[in-house]
Scaffold this motif. Structure first.
Motif: not given
Ligand code: NAD
Length: 250
Positions: A95, A151, A154, A195
């Motif tokens: 996300a 991010s 991620y 996203w």
């Protein structure tokens, strides 16, 4: 003879996007595919589509971030289909969020699925692969090779997958198990559509992480995975192979 005739392949996240494209590609290359996904209905759809095209596939519900679930699905797939010789770790989540607003739950989920989940699946199949050989292809990302705004979880998870892949590559290279990863750039999959950039984010931030030649199709990355997993990729060990439209080249 097809590349993967008589081989059993486990593909995670195979209910959607890259995982579905990879399961479909490996099946068309002759593998018997265990289609693993958290979303059992989606896994069944992938398996049914493969079977209706004349391939061999079986769906399994699995949460890669959960040790017991991984242990159980690897045991079931090995008992149903035979010794896993190929593993492709496609399951992933993410996300865009401002890091000062990140929650513990979201951080933990992203690390849990992308990094811990990749390790748990490798851990699960390794005893089978050490008994006769095997190949693992992990899915990192250009986000594991560069900084991207909004991010952090991620990027951290995919950077972890990059070095996890190198560590396992070195540890098992002389024991008959090859471990490599691909690092895709933007891909045309459901993930990318969910996203949204945070409100007020600058368009140039988005441009910096998007190739000027647009997104790849998941089938293109699946072709790369098939090559790496095949005997033609025999000498590839611990590599992170980028196919990202040049995002990380300079
Ligand atoms: N789409 C992109 O632009 C892009 C770019 C680089 C890397 N990647 C990576 O490629 C991989 C595939 O992504 P995609 O674009 O196909 O996404 P997707 O959202 O289309 O598919 C991801 C799949 O993973 C499954 N999944 C999520 N959590 C799981 C869990 N705990 N256990 C098992 N399955 C789970 C989902 O149900 C879904 O079917 C991911 O690792 C992603 O990080 C994607």
């Amino acid at each position: 003879m097809a590349r993967f005739t008589d081989k059993v392949a486990l593909v995670t996240g195979a209910g959607s996007g890259l995982g579905r494209a990879t399961a479909t590609r490996l099946a068309s290359d002759g593998a018997q595919v265990a289609v693993l996904d958290l979303n059992e209905g989606a896994a069944k759809e992938t398996a049914a589509a493969i079977e209706s095209d004349g391939g061999s596939a079986r769906a399994y519900a699995a949460d890669v971030s959960d040790w017991a679930s991984v242990d159980s699905v690897v045991t079931s797939a090995a008992s149903d289909l035979g010794r896993p010789q190929l593993l492709v770790n496609c399951a992933g989540v993410g996300a865009f969020v401002r890091s000062e607003e990140e929650t513990f739950e979201s951080w933990s989920r992203i690390i849990g699925v992308n990094l811990t989940g990749t390790f748990l699946m490798c851990r699960g199949v390794l005893p089978h692969m050490l008994d006769g050989g095997g190949v693992i292809v992990n899915v990192a990302s250009n986000a594991g090779l560069m900084g991207q705004p909004y991010s952090a979880a991620y990027c951290a998870s995919k950077g972890g997958v990059v070095n996890l892949t190198r560590a396992l590559g070195v540890e098992y290279r002389a024991r008959g198990v090859r471990v490599n990863a691909i690092a895709p750039g933007g891909m045309n999959t459901p993930m990318i559509q969910t996203w949204g950039f945070p409100e007020g984010a600058k368009p140039e931030d988005f441009a910096a992480i998007t190739s000027p030649i647009g997104y790849a199709e998941p089938e293109e990355q699946a072709g790369l995975i098939s090559f790496i997993a095949s005997d033609e990729g025999r000498y590839m060990v611990g590599q992170i192979v980028s196919m990202d439209g040049g995002i990380t080249c300079g």
